[in-house]
Motif scaffolding. Structure first.
Motif, PDB file in Angstrom:
ATOM      1  N   ALA A 197      18.300   5.450   5.989  1.00 47.75           N
ATOM      2  CA  ALA A 197      17.241   6.053   6.794  1.00 47.75           C
ATOM      3  C   ALA A 197      15.975   5.263   6.495  1.00 47.75           C
ATOM      4  CB  ALA A 197      17.080   7.506   6.410  1.00 47.75           C
ATOM      5  N   HIS A 198      15.267   4.879   7.492  1.00 50.40           N
ATOM      6  CA  HIS A 198      14.187   3.919   7.309  1.00 50.40           C
ATOM      7  C   HIS A 198      13.000   4.387   8.146  1.00 50.40           C
ATOM      8  CE1 HIS A 198      12.964  -0.138   6.116  1.00 50.40           C
ATOM      9  NE2 HIS A 198      12.506  -0.329   7.331  1.00 50.40           N
ATOM     10  N   THR A 199      12.458   5.524   7.760  1.00 52.10           N
ATOM     11  CA  THR A 199      11.375   6.105   8.534  1.00 52.10           C
ATOM     12  C   THR A 199      10.046   5.479   8.123  1.00 52.10           C
ATOM     13  OG1 THR A 199      12.591   8.174   8.533  1.00 52.10           O
ATOM     14  CG2 THR A 199      10.261   8.286   9.146  1.00 52.10           C
ATOM     15  N   PRO A 200       9.276   4.995   9.090  1.00 51.58           N
ATOM     16  CA  PRO A 200       7.972   4.439   8.723  1.00 51.58           C
ATOM     17  C   PRO A 200       6.988   5.552   8.367  1.00 51.58           C
ATOM     18  CG  PRO A 200       8.222   4.430  11.090  1.00 51.58           C
ATOM     19  CD  PRO A 200       9.525   4.937  10.534  1.00 51.58           C
ATOM     20  N   LEU A 201       6.126   5.279   7.430  1.00 51.63           N
ATOM     21  CA  LEU A 201       5.132   6.251   6.977  1.00 51.63           C
ATOM     22  C   LEU A 201       3.793   5.527   6.886  1.00 51.63           C
ATOM     23  CD1 LEU A 201       7.446   7.645   4.195  1.00 51.63           C
ATOM     24  CD2 LEU A 201       6.718   8.964   6.185  1.00 51.63           C
ATOM     25  N   PHE A 202       2.761   6.189   7.352  1.00 43.93           N
ATOM     26  CA  PHE A 202       1.477   5.489   7.464  1.00 43.93           C
ATOM     27  C   PHE A 202       0.345   6.497   7.432  1.00 43.93           C
ATOM     28  CE2 PHE A 202      -1.763   3.447  10.312  1.00 43.93           C
ATOM     29  CZ  PHE A 202      -2.092   2.405   9.467  1.00 43.93           C
ATOM     30  N   ASP A 203      -0.727   6.162   6.754  1.00 49.67           N
ATOM     31  CA  ASP A 203      -1.899   7.032   6.759  1.00 49.67           C
ATOM     32  C   ASP A 203      -3.130   6.201   6.392  1.00 49.67           C
ATOM     33  OD1 ASP A 203      -3.340   9.308   7.142  1.00 49.67           O
ATOM     34  OD2 ASP A 203      -2.494  10.417   5.458  1.00 49.67           O
ATOM     35  N   CYS A 204      -4.281   6.760   6.716  1.00 51.43           N
ATOM     36  CA  CYS A 204      -5.552   6.102   6.407  1.00 51.43           C
ATOM     37  C   CYS A 204      -6.514   7.127   5.818  1.00 51.43           C
ATOM     38  CB  CYS A 204      -6.210   5.532   7.668  1.00 51.43           C
ATOM     39  SG  CYS A 204      -5.210   4.340   8.573  1.00 51.43           S
ATOM     40  N   PHE A 205      -7.432   6.659   5.013  1.00 54.64           N
ATOM     41  CA  PHE A 205      -8.508   7.536   4.542  1.00 54.64           C
ATOM     42  C   PHE A 205      -9.825   6.771   4.536  1.00 54.64           C
ATOM     43  CE2 PHE A 205      -6.093   6.087   0.750  1.00 54.64           C
ATOM     44  CZ  PHE A 205      -7.069   5.348   0.099  1.00 54.64           C
ATOM     45  N   ASP A 206     -10.895   7.557   4.566  1.00 53.99           N
ATOM     46  CA  ASP A 206     -12.237   6.990   4.607  1.00 53.99           C
ATOM     47  C   ASP A 206     -12.732   6.796   3.172  1.00 53.99           C
ATOM     48  OD1 ASP A 206     -14.844   7.214   6.867  1.00 53.99           O
ATOM     49  OD2 ASP A 206     -15.218   6.949   4.720  1.00 53.99           O
ATOM     50  N   ASN A 207     -13.260   5.621   2.888  1.00 53.36           N
ATOM     51  CA  ASN A 207     -13.710   5.335   1.521  1.00 53.36           C
ATOM     52  C   ASN A 207     -15.148   5.780   1.250  1.00 53.36           C
ATOM     53  OD1 ASN A 207     -11.289   4.010   0.568  1.00 53.36           O
ATOM     54  ND2 ASN A 207     -11.802   2.342   1.971  1.00 53.36           N
TER      55      ASN A 207
ATOM     56  N   LEU B  44     -12.471   1.867   5.727  1.00 49.65           N
ATOM     57  CA  LEU B  44     -11.244   2.656   5.754  1.00 49.65           C
ATOM     58  C   LEU B  44     -10.188   1.929   4.944  1.00 49.65           C
ATOM     59  CD1 LEU B  44     -10.818   2.931   9.624  1.00 49.65           C
ATOM     60  CD2 LEU B  44     -11.973   4.594   8.171  1.00 49.65           C
ATOM     61  N   THR B  45      -9.331   2.689   4.293  1.00 50.32           N
ATOM     62  CA  THR B  45      -8.130   2.095   3.713  1.00 50.32           C
ATOM     63  C   THR B  45      -6.928   2.673   4.444  1.00 50.32           C
ATOM     64  OG1 THR B  45      -9.101   1.744   1.527  1.00 50.32           O
ATOM     65  CG2 THR B  45      -6.698   1.897   1.634  1.00 50.32           C
ATOM     66  N   CYS B  46      -6.046   1.818   4.878  1.00 54.98           N
ATOM     67  CA  CYS B  46      -4.816   2.264   5.528  1.00 54.98           C
ATOM     68  C   CYS B  46      -3.637   1.806   4.674  1.00 54.98           C
ATOM     69  CB  CYS B  46      -4.712   1.684   6.934  1.00 54.98           C
ATOM     70  SG  CYS B  46      -6.000   2.312   8.024  1.00 54.98           S
ATOM     71  N   GLU B  47      -2.657   2.704   4.555  1.00 53.78           N
ATOM     72  CA  GLU B  47      -1.502   2.425   3.689  1.00 53.78           C
ATOM     73  C   GLU B  47      -0.213   2.762   4.428  1.00 53.78           C
ATOM     74  OE1 GLU B  47      -3.523   3.521  -0.610  1.00 53.78           O
ATOM     75  OE2 GLU B  47      -2.476   5.074   0.505  1.00 53.78           O
ATOM     76  N   GLY B  48       0.785   1.928   4.243  1.00 57.30           N
ATOM     77  CA  GLY B  48       2.062   2.176   4.909  1.00 57.30           C
ATOM     78  C   GLY B  48       3.235   1.895   4.002  1.00 57.30           C
ATOM     79  N   GLY B  49       4.356   2.431   4.409  1.00 55.26           N
ATOM     80  CA  GLY B  49       5.592   2.191   3.667  1.00 55.26           C
ATOM     81  C   GLY B  49       6.755   2.743   4.460  1.00 55.26           C
TER      82      GLY B  49
ATOM     83  N   ILE C  68      -1.418  -4.199  11.201  1.00 58.02           N
ATOM     84  CA  ILE C  68      -2.169  -2.964  11.474  1.00 58.02           C
ATOM     85  C   ILE C  68      -3.345  -3.346  12.380  1.00 58.02           C
ATOM     86  CG2 ILE C  68      -3.380  -0.991  10.473  1.00 58.02           C
ATOM     87  CD1 ILE C  68      -0.473  -1.305   9.477  1.00 58.02           C
ATOM     88  N   ARG C  69      -3.469  -2.604  13.493  1.00 54.21           N
ATOM     89  CA  ARG C  69      -4.557  -2.911  14.437  1.00 54.21           C
ATOM     90  C   ARG C  69      -5.503  -1.719  14.560  1.00 54.21           C
ATOM     91  NH1 ARG C  69      -2.212  -3.074  19.352  1.00 54.21           N
ATOM     92  NH2 ARG C  69      -0.301  -2.268  18.447  1.00 54.21           N
ATOM     93  N   VAL C  70      -6.781  -2.012  14.599  1.00 52.92           N
ATOM     94  CA  VAL C  70      -7.791  -0.988  14.902  1.00 52.92           C
ATOM     95  C   VAL C  70      -8.184  -1.214  16.353  1.00 52.92           C
ATOM     96  CG1 VAL C  70     -10.051  -0.047  14.300  1.00 52.92           C
ATOM     97  CG2 VAL C  70      -8.613  -1.058  12.514  1.00 52.92           C
TER      98      VAL C  70
ATOM     99  N   PHE D 154     -10.400  -1.854   6.364  1.00 54.18           N
ATOM    100  CA  PHE D 154     -11.161  -2.225   7.562  1.00 54.18           C
ATOM    101  C   PHE D 154     -12.564  -1.632   7.466  1.00 54.18           C
ATOM    102  CE2 PHE D 154      -6.732  -1.794   9.193  1.00 54.18           C
ATOM    103  CZ  PHE D 154      -6.548  -3.094   9.628  1.00 54.18           C
ATOM    104  N   ASP D 155     -13.496  -2.235   8.213  1.00 52.38           N
ATOM    105  CA  ASP D 155     -14.788  -1.574   8.425  1.00 52.38           C
ATOM    106  C   ASP D 155     -14.561  -0.441   9.414  1.00 52.38           C
ATOM    107  OD1 ASP D 155     -16.137  -3.337   6.769  1.00 52.38           O
ATOM    108  OD2 ASP D 155     -16.404  -4.796   8.406  1.00 52.38           O
ATOM    109  N   ARG D 156     -15.212   0.678   9.197  1.00 43.82           N
ATOM    110  CA  ARG D 156     -15.037   1.813  10.111  1.00 43.82           C
ATOM    111  C   ARG D 156     -15.841   1.549  11.388  1.00 43.82           C
ATOM    112  NH1 ARG D 156     -13.542   7.588   9.140  1.00 43.82           N
ATOM    113  NH2 ARG D 156     -13.696   8.452  11.225  1.00 43.82           N
TER     114      ARG D 156
END
Lengths: 103, 276
Positions: free
Chosen positions: A21-31, A36-41, A53-55, A76-78
């Motif tokens: 099972a290979h479900t993508p997981l992704f989230d971002c938070f404001d620093n 912004l920091t975005c993290e995936g796995g 990753i595209r904004v 990224f810059d917000r």
């Protein structure tokens, strides 16, 4: 006989590694510093390094982009206006997070 | 030969210095977190888990930290959580005792992945039993579902290596682990398993008076299982909530201040009911 069993095991292991099972997981938070920091796995622990990753703005125009690093992270810059962040790892592996949800 | 070594192991397990049913509780409301939106609270209380007491006064831990690996193929890193630790008074029937709480700031624990949170306490003098107890306790939190270092060991003197993710178990799941002494599996040693039967009343800093289970026999309160020859154990967890696993007196140090010392390994596992 033992050799045959070993080969079978190796084949099964090889097949197994492709059928996780290979479900993508992704989230971002404001620093809280204008970035912004975005993290995936992936749910099976596979690396997401190198995934783009595209904004994008409300019209889909790419404002910034970058690849996840070895830590599965990119900064990224917000943007000031309406935007979203898109994780794209193939047709079935796309996740979009709205800018308003990034806190 | 195998039977002989089994008996020797069992004798050693029984002969070792053990103080049963003690558990350092590391409580946080949720260990499987989709997204961290606030600080993460944690209560650290030294008690008897199933009975909800007696609760012992706990000195300031020697260390309180998490270990986290960000990404794949990167080394795990330790983050000191001692700055967020505060002593509190925990209410018991016999008066207040010292316990600890922490509100771990969101910006310290918001990245996706596994967090192995560890308490390394000072040895506690159990004067009634004439020995010191030092429990190396772990709880794991996952953020966002991305797996991290949950299956890594941390090199503790006494440690339970998880073979299942401790934060991802449905009711009825079988939890598996390996008991380690300085990283070496311990065969035929006792593991106590207790349900956290009296939920924490965090606001009032006490355990709820009413237990969730009325056990019909003491052997069902502190359940005892033995590891196998590879140091492994397994246990099916029949009820949602928190299950504590304690491997007693497995650490290498056997003496402290001229008295016997039991270095124990604690691991907490949170069990979740299947949604309706």
């Amino acid at each position: 006989m033992r050799m045959t069993r070993s080969y079978l095991l190796l084949i099964l292991l090889a097949l197994g590694s492709q059928s996780h099972a290979h479900t993508p997981l992704f989230d971002c938070f404001d620093n809280s510093d204008g970035t912004l920091t975005c993290e995936g796995g992936f749910s099976d622990g596979a690396s997401a390094e190198g995934i783009l990753i595209r904004v994008v703005d409300a019209q889909g125009k790419v404002l910034q982009q970058g690849e996840l690093d070895a830590r599965g992270s990119v900064k990224f810059d917000r943007p000031s206006g309406e935007f979203s962040v898109v994780f794209s790892a193939g047709d079935d592996h796309s996740i979009t997070i709205l800018g308003d949800d990034i806190v | 030969m195998k039977i002989k070594s089994l008996f020797v192991g069992m004798l050693l397990a029984l002969a070792s210095i053990q103080a049963s049913a003690h558990f350092i509780v590391m409580y946080t409301p949720q260990t499987a977190i989709n997204r961290v939106t606030d600080d993460i609270p944690m209560n650290i209380v030294f008690t008897h888990a199933f009975a909800g007491g007696p609760t012992m006064s706990m000195g300031k831990p020697q260390r309180f930290y998490y270990s986290k690996r960000q990404g794949v193929g990167t080394p795990s890193e330790e983050v000191d959580l001692m700055p967020y630790l505060e002593e509190i008074q925990w209410q018991t029937d016999g008066g207040n005792v010292s316990a600890w709480e922490a509100n771990i700031p969101r910006n310290v624990m918001r990245s996706v992945g596994d967090y192995q949170i560890v308490v390394e306490p000072e040895p506690y003098l159990e004067s009634g039993e004439g020995l010191y107890i030092q429990q190396f306790a772990k709880v794991m939190i996952n953020v966002g579902g991305v797996p991290g270092n949950w299956l890594e060991t941390l090199g503790l003197p006494a440690e339970i290596e998880a073979l299942n993710k401790p934060y991802a178990n449905w009711t009825g799941a079988v939890f598996r682990g390996i008991v380690l002494s300085d990283g070496i599996p311990v065969p035929y040693t006792q593991v106590e398993v207790e349900y956290l039967n009296h939920p924490l009343d965090v606001e009032n800093r006490r355990f709820q008076e009413q237990g969730l289970i009325n056990a019909p026999h003491p052997s069902l309160e502190a359940q005892v299982i033995l590891t196998n020859e590879a140091g492994e154990f397994s246990f099916a967890m029949p009820k949602a909530g928190w299950w504590g696993f304690a491997a007693l007196s497995v650490g290498p140090q056997r003496e402290h201040n001229g008295m016997p010392l039991s270095q124990d390994a604690i691991l907490w596992v949170q069990v979740t009911d299947l949604p309706e």
